[in-house]
Motif scaffolding. Structure first.
Motif, PDB file in Angstrom:
ATOM      1  N   VAL A   1      -8.018   0.695   4.381  1.00 31.77           N
ATOM      2  CA  VAL A   1      -7.757  -0.203   3.258  1.00 31.77           C
ATOM      3  C   VAL A   1      -8.739  -1.368   3.327  1.00 31.77           C
ATOM      4  O   VAL A   1      -8.824  -2.063   4.339  1.00 31.77           O
TER       5      VAL A   1
ATOM      6  N   VAL B   1      -9.434   2.032  -1.170  1.00 31.84           N
ATOM      7  CA  VAL B   1      -8.946   2.810  -0.039  1.00 31.84           C
ATOM      8  C   VAL B   1      -9.939   3.936   0.205  1.00 31.84           C
ATOM      9  O   VAL B   1     -10.273   4.682  -0.714  1.00 31.84           O
TER      10      VAL B   1
ATOM     11  N   ILE C   1       0.848  -1.167   0.000  1.00 27.89           N
ATOM     12  CA  ILE C   1       0.000   0.000   0.000  1.00 27.89           C
ATOM     13  C   ILE C   1       0.894   1.230   0.000  1.00 27.89           C
ATOM     14  O   ILE C   1       1.815   1.333   0.786  1.00 27.89           O
TER      15      ILE C   1
ATOM     16  N   ALA D   1      -3.145   1.475  -3.811  1.00 23.59           N
ATOM     17  CA  ALA D   1      -3.034   0.224  -3.070  1.00 23.59           C
ATOM     18  C   ALA D   1      -2.875  -0.928  -4.050  1.00 23.59           C
ATOM     19  O   ALA D   1      -3.628  -1.024  -5.020  1.00 23.59           O
TER      20      ALA D   1
END
Length: 229
Positions: free
Chosen positions: A149, A136, A5, A197
């Motif tokens: 997330v 996200v 991420i 991400a």
């Protein structure tokens, strides 16, 4: 299974390190959504935008009405979808980027899920939800913004998060870890944020006559955050 991420908090144009992603943003006049491939929420003249070609966007307005559009080539290094009717609160989509291989790395099948929130980033109806496997979500925490997330709609615990901010060229990006609820620490800086991400599945297969060793899912988010002065 690997998950990476990356989050960059910026005071101007959003960028994420030097990696390239499929990103979507809305023009200042709110007339169209533009999809680009690069590391900023703007066309990158040095990087072809062809990886954005197979993108389908969903445009959702304040009433919750959704309209799907396939992007078309714009007059520049970007793809676009015109925005008509009620102005959107969020635009999100799916990009089939096909199979790619760099240098001696194994080939991967890539899917991107670009999203831009228009207006209040914390408003109801700005989450893509089940429409995408990886997302996200910005979360308001007092005067700060945190990031949650989600993988298949569930919090991704202990995700590693790298944070950078424009205007701090002498400051190295720091890596932090999300908590058990998939939440990062808070960020107070205002400006345009970009979040990326990446989740990789070690799942080999073949598509269009091309073999791949893994499937890569990449979610991106662009939005503006007004910090308290």
């Amino acid at each position: 299974m690997r998950t990476l991420i990356v989050v960059a908090a910026l005071t101007g144009m959003a960028t994420v390190a030097q990696a390239h992603f499929v990103l979507v943003y809305v023009t200042d006049d709110k007339s169209e959504a533009r999809v680009v491939f690069g590391h900023a929420a703007a066309p990158d003249e040095k990087t072809p935008a062809t990886r954005c070609e197979k993108t389908t966007l969903t445009i959702r307005d304040a009433a919750g009405k959704e309209t799907k559009q396939q992007v078309e080539k714009g007059d520049g290094n970007f793809y676009r979808a015109k925005l008509t009717g009620e102005k959107p609160v969020v635009v999100f989509g799916t990009t089939d980027a096909g199979v790619t291989q760099y240098a001696d790395n194994p080939p991967v099948l890539s899917w991107y899920y670009p999203k831009v929130i228009v207006g209040d980033p914390f408003a109801t109806g700005t989450q893509a939800g089940a429409s995408v496997p990886l997302e996200v979500v910005p979360m308001k925490d007092g005067e700060n913004v945190r990031f949650k997330v989600l993988l298949a709609g569930k919090p991704l615990a202990d995700a590693e998060v790298t944070v950078g901010r424009s205007g701090k060229e002498d400051e190295k990006a720091s890596t932090i870890k999300a908590d058990k609820d998939g939440l990062t620490t808070g960020f107070a800086a205002g400006g345009r944020y970009l979040v990326a991400a990446r989740h990789v599945e070690e799942k080999p297969g073949e598509i269009g006559g091309k073999k791949y060793n893994a499937v890569r899912h990449i979610a991106t988010l662009v939005f503006d955050f007004a910090a308290k002065k």
